[in-house]
Design an enzyme around this catalytic site. Structure first.
Site, PDB file in Angstrom:
ATOM      1  N   ARG A   4       0.407  -1.650  -0.257  1.00 37.22           N
ATOM      2  CA  ARG A   4       0.170  -0.241   0.099  1.00 37.22           C
ATOM      3  C   ARG A   4       0.857   1.332   0.025  1.00 37.22           C
ATOM      4  O   ARG A   4       2.325   1.226   0.091  1.00 37.22           O
ATOM      5  CB  ARG A   4      -0.642  -0.014   1.222  1.00 37.22           C
ATOM      6  CG  ARG A   4      -2.358  -0.717   1.010  1.00 37.22           C
ATOM      7  CD  ARG A   4      -3.525  -0.642   2.470  1.00 37.22           C
ATOM      8  NE  ARG A   4      -3.732  -2.120   2.627  1.00 37.22           N
ATOM      9  CZ  ARG A   4      -4.121  -1.775   4.196  1.00 37.22           C
ATOM     10  NH1 ARG A   4      -3.960  -0.949   4.629  1.00 37.22           N
ATOM     11  NH2 ARG A   4      -4.794  -3.756   4.669  1.00 37.22           N
TER      12      ARG A   4
ATOM     13  N   ARG B 150       3.816   7.935  -6.765  1.00 33.84           N
ATOM     14  CA  ARG B 150       2.738   7.156  -7.057  1.00 33.84           C
ATOM     15  C   ARG B 150       3.639   6.109  -7.458  1.00 33.84           C
ATOM     16  O   ARG B 150       3.291   4.897  -7.012  1.00 33.84           O
ATOM     17  CB  ARG B 150       1.582   7.584  -7.991  1.00 33.84           C
ATOM     18  CG  ARG B 150       0.455   6.460  -7.861  1.00 33.84           C
ATOM     19  CD  ARG B 150      -0.183   7.267  -8.695  1.00 33.84           C
ATOM     20  NE  ARG B 150      -1.146   6.652  -9.655  1.00 33.84           N
ATOM     21  CZ  ARG B 150      -1.569   6.463 -10.692  1.00 33.84           C
ATOM     22  NH1 ARG B 150      -1.780   7.868 -11.272  1.00 33.84           N
ATOM     23  NH2 ARG B 150      -2.267   5.359 -11.720  1.00 33.84           N
TER      24      ARG B 150
ATOM     25  N   VAL C 285      -6.226  -7.080  -9.238  1.00 31.68           N
ATOM     26  CA  VAL C 285      -7.153  -5.808  -8.591  1.00 31.68           C
ATOM     27  C   VAL C 285      -5.923  -5.417  -7.737  1.00 31.68           C
ATOM     28  O   VAL C 285      -6.280  -3.897  -7.696  1.00 31.68           O
ATOM     29  CB  VAL C 285      -7.650  -7.234  -7.229  1.00 31.68           C
ATOM     30  CG1 VAL C 285      -8.751  -5.968  -6.076  1.00 31.68           C
ATOM     31  CG2 VAL C 285      -8.359  -8.512  -8.031  1.00 31.68           C
TER      32      VAL C 285
ATOM     33  N   ASP D 290     -15.836   0.576  -9.559  1.00 34.57           N
ATOM     34  CA  ASP D 290     -16.148   2.065  -9.412  1.00 34.57           C
ATOM     35  C   ASP D 290     -17.905   2.323  -9.470  1.00 34.57           C
ATOM     36  O   ASP D 290     -18.473   2.842 -10.171  1.00 34.57           O
ATOM     37  CB  ASP D 290     -15.689   2.736 -10.642  1.00 34.57           C
ATOM     38  CG  ASP D 290     -14.627   2.746 -10.233  1.00 34.57           C
ATOM     39  OD1 ASP D 290     -14.213   2.067  -9.881  1.00 34.57           O
ATOM     40  OD2 ASP D 290     -13.304   4.277 -10.249  1.00 34.57           O
TER      41      ASP D 290
ATOM     42  N   ARG E 283     -20.363   1.067  -7.767  1.00 34.89           N
ATOM     43  CA  ARG E 283     -20.572   2.500  -6.823  1.00 34.89           C
ATOM     44  C   ARG E 283     -20.971   3.471  -7.130  1.00 34.89           C
ATOM     45  O   ARG E 283     -22.552   3.680  -6.921  1.00 34.89           O
ATOM     46  CB  ARG E 283     -19.102   3.155  -5.969  1.00 34.89           C
ATOM     47  CG  ARG E 283     -19.001   2.146  -5.081  1.00 34.89           C
ATOM     48  CD  ARG E 283     -17.669   2.451  -4.499  1.00 34.89           C
ATOM     49  NE  ARG E 283     -17.103   1.775  -3.884  1.00 34.89           N
ATOM     50  CZ  ARG E 283     -15.788   1.677  -3.315  1.00 34.89           C
ATOM     51  NH1 ARG E 283     -14.882   2.269  -4.513  1.00 34.89           N
ATOM     52  NH2 ARG E 283     -14.974   1.261  -2.733  1.00 34.89           N
TER      53      ARG E 283
ATOM     54  N   HIS F 255      -9.140   3.679 -13.021  1.00 35.39           N
ATOM     55  CA  HIS F 255      -9.964   3.621 -12.162  1.00 35.39           C
ATOM     56  C   HIS F 255      -9.723   4.391 -11.601  1.00 35.39           C
ATOM     57  O   HIS F 255      -8.712   4.507 -11.080  1.00 35.39           O
ATOM     58  CB  HIS F 255      -9.722   1.993 -11.453  1.00 35.39           C
ATOM     59  CG  HIS F 255      -9.498   1.416 -10.033  1.00 35.39           C
ATOM     60  ND1 HIS F 255     -11.255   1.654  -9.473  1.00 35.39           N
ATOM     61  CD2 HIS F 255      -8.993   1.871  -8.879  1.00 35.39           C
ATOM     62  CE1 HIS F 255     -11.677   1.210  -8.128  1.00 35.39           C
ATOM     63  NE2 HIS F 255      -9.992   1.119  -7.793  1.00 35.39           N
TER      64      HIS F 255
END
Lengths: 321, 365
Positions: A100, A107, A137, A167, A170, A194
């Site tokens: 993470r 990034r 994923v 997305d 949602r 995404h």
């Protein structure tokens, strides 16, 4: 003295066991990986589940916990191991492994760290399941799906990124709530990258075929009095919000991965917004992965639906690429 | 689509003084008058909507509570799920995460709040809340801490769902089911402990592994106290009605060459082992809770080994809860199956009951 087993049961067939027909492997047993595993098990999609991770205690504990629920599910074989041999003959491999983002980390640095992890994982997966379909994923999903494709040597239709499937789910939930209907009755697509720069396709949003944009031509624009654009913003923000509240997200992504797995495993040819190789479409000349509506069946991405996008939507996609 | 949109245009023309003037001005007015939702959807029902018919509430959104919640959702058991906890951020995060998965589920309403009003009219309330044992903490102390938590939770549950069935999962489950029963004022058929439902599931899994058969075809019951002193009923173990004890009279004893007794030992140890490896157990207990909820909500009248008041059975004299095979349905626990136990099996139950009572009588309820 014959054992209970011998007295009880007379075998009719003593050859080697048949290989699994619908095996799924999940790489990474963190919150996301386990949510995917449980959703896939409870949806009865697989006859064998394999879990892989580097943390051996956690891995064994998770496997045991799932095995103890065997009475309640229809997946008779649940195995795990640090070694990828346990994943052999998988039809679908879900990759949730990865690091993470740390505080203040760029990034690019995060991507580089994850690429190093994937360099170890992906070739091993392909070695033991050369005919599998890979669902990536781990984030940033579009970039990592590209990386996976390159490292795997598999044809592009067999490497999919979970992309904007979540997305869109949602989006459909939030839009449907505003309209007082179930999310499955609201059709709306979010495509592209995404995350922050995903593209809501307002022209496609409809209920029972009635286009919302025709009822409200301003929909999704800043001048829209009803503020529908806010709904898309909520989709982008929701991941951050859930992470802020409970530390991570897992249930929704787990359910969405199980949904993709179902289409692939059952050869349904349903259309999902997932990350696929988009070079050559919509004027994109780079080799990148972005989410588009893809027809998923048991060979992977069978085809891509050509959407009629507005100029603005196309330029947003190109910008992400 | 002719329908709603054109209907609205016609309606508009008949009401405004702009009759006969074509679209542009009217449609601007239209947008001012009717939202997209109103244009799209015409409300036709004159009745007030009926509430949920099989609502489930989960109290406590830790690992066990959420595993129970996701299992209940994936099994399509309920039309409304409510979550309650004291940690508000975590609670909100969990409910949002579940709601985002709505597209893939058939449970339309998923709600959560710190306040118990959100649990109103539940059919089943699953209680997973409670403290975990600290290093060096006595069992009695843990129980008293959990009793204090239940003193808040249970009356609130009953206040908003006076006709519900309470399913206690928090440990030590047999004692806490007794506590929940006392605090709730509900009749004994409405307060059930998850008890040895999970122990039996683990036992059947291990039995299945040893025989190469699916656990659902391996029958074996573990009863009594959930945990270290649970009682495996060897006489009942069978596959397709063939008694394993009939094939191996030593089964479960120390002289058994096949050491089946170890299967039960593994059941007792497995919880500790999983906790040692991953920090907690969640998936198995979650699935077993969903299994119980299914039987209750669908009124299946299936038999499950769950914790109920056993005073007067098998020589137990104290007012304690232990697991025995019970028939479950939508009015809760309606019947108990009377097992034919060996004398030493009954002795174990009585001994567990005495231990439980010695703890229970020291509690301040």
């Amino acid at each position: 003295m014959a054992s209970v087993l011998h007295k009880l049961i007379t075998p009719l067939f003593s050859g080697p066991a048949e290989p699994p027909r619908n095996k799924v492997s999940v790489i990474g047993v963190g919150q996301v990986g386990m949510a995917c595993a449980v959703s896939i098990l409870l949806r009865e999609l697989t006859d064998e589940l394999a879990l892989v991770d580097v943390m051996e205690d956690k891995l064994k504990g998770e496997m045991m916990d799932l095995q103890h629920g065997s009475l309640f599910i229809k997946t008779p074989k649940i195995i795990s191991g640090k070694d990828y041999s346990v994943t052999a003959n998988s039809r679908i491999v879900v990759v949730t492994a990865g690091v993470r983002q740390q505080e203040g980390e760029s990034r690019l640095n995060l991507v580089q760290r994850n690429v190093n992890i994937f360099r170890h994982i992906i070739p091993q997966i392909v070695r033991y399941s050369p005919n599998c379909i890979l669902i990536v994923v781990s984030n940033p999903v579009d970039i990592l799906t590209y990386v996976t494709w390159k490292l795997s040597g598999l044809p592009k239709h067999r490497v999919i990124g979970s992309g904007t499937n979540l997305d869109s789910a949602r989006f459909r939930y939030l839009m449907a709530e505003r309209l007082g209907i179930h999310s499955s009755s609201f059709n709306g697509w979010i495509l592209g990258e995404h995350g922050d720069s995903s593209v809501p396709i307002w022209s496609g949003a409809n209920v029972a075929g009635v286009s919302l944009q025709k009822l409200n031509p301003d929909i999704g624009k800043d001048k829209d009095k009803e503020g529908w654009k806010e709904t898309h913003k909520m989709v982008v923000d929701s991941a951050y919000e859930v992470i802020k509240l409970k530390g991570y997200t897992n249930w929704a992504i787990g359910l969405s991965v199980a949904d993709l797995t179902e289409s692939l495993m059952r050869n349904m040819s349903r259309v999902h917004p997932v990350s696929t190789m988009v070079k050559g479409m919509y004027g994109i000349s780079d080799e990148v992965y972005l989410s588009l509506p893809c027809v998923l069946n048991n060979s992977g991405v069978g085809s891509v639906v050509n959407m009629t996008l507005t100029q603005d939507e196309v330029s947003q996609l190109k910008k992400s690429a | 689509m002719e329908g709603a949109f054109d209907h609205f245009i016609k309606k508009l023309f008949s009401k405004t003084p702009l009759t006969g003037v074509a679209n542009e001005h009217s449609s601007v007015l239209l947008q001012k008058m009717a939202s997209t939702k109103e244009k799209l959807i015409a409300h036709v029902s004159t009745e007030t909507p009926v509430g949920s018919t099989n609502k489930v509430t989960v109290v406590g959104v830790g690992m066990v509570g959420m595993a129970a919640a996701i299992s209940v959702l994936l099994k399509d058991l309920t039309d409304e799920l409510a979550l309650v906890d004291v940690i508000e951020d975590k609670l909100k995060g969990e409910v949002m995460d579940l709601q985002h998965g709505s597209l893939f589920l058939k449970t339309h309403k998923i709600v959560a709040d710190k306040d118990y009003s959100v649990t109103a009219n539940s059919k089943v309330v699953v209680v997973t809340a409670g403290a975990r044992q600290q290093e060096g903490e006595s069992r009695l102390n843990l129980v008293q801490r959990n009793v204090n938590i239940f003193k808040f939770i249970i009356p609130n549950i009953v206040k908003y769902s006076p006709n519900c069935i309470i399913l206690v999962v928090s440990n030590p489950v047999d004692i806490l089911t007794y506590v929940a029963w006392k605090l709730s004022g509900l009749p004994r058929n409405r307060v059930i402990g998850s008890g040895t439902n999970l122990d039996s599931a683990r036992f059947r899994f291990l039995m299945g592994e040893k025989l190469g058969i699916h656990p659902s075809s391996c029958h074996g019951w573990v009863i009594g106290e959930h945990g270290d002193s649970s009682v495996p009923v060897w006489s009942g173990m069978n596959v397709a009605g063939v008694s394993l004890q009939g094939l191996n009279p030593d089964i479960g004893t120390d002289k058994d060459k096949e050491d089946w007794k170890n299967v039960h030992k593994m059941v007792v140890d497995s919880a500790y082992e999983v906790i040692k490896l991953k920090g907690y157990t969640s998936w198995a207990i979650g699935m077993s809770v969903a299994d119980l909820c299914e039987t209750i909500l669908k009124n299946l009248h299936k038999c499950h080994p769950v914790s109920t008041l056993v005073k007067g059975m098998h020589g137990v004299k104290d007012e304690v809860f232990l697991s025995v095979p019970c028939v479950l349905g939508n009015s809760g626990l309606t019947d108990v199956v009377h097992m034919t136990l060996q004398p030493d099996e009954e002795k174990q139950l009585v001994k567990s009951a005495e231990t439980l009572w010695s703890v229970q009588k020291e509690l301040t309820l």
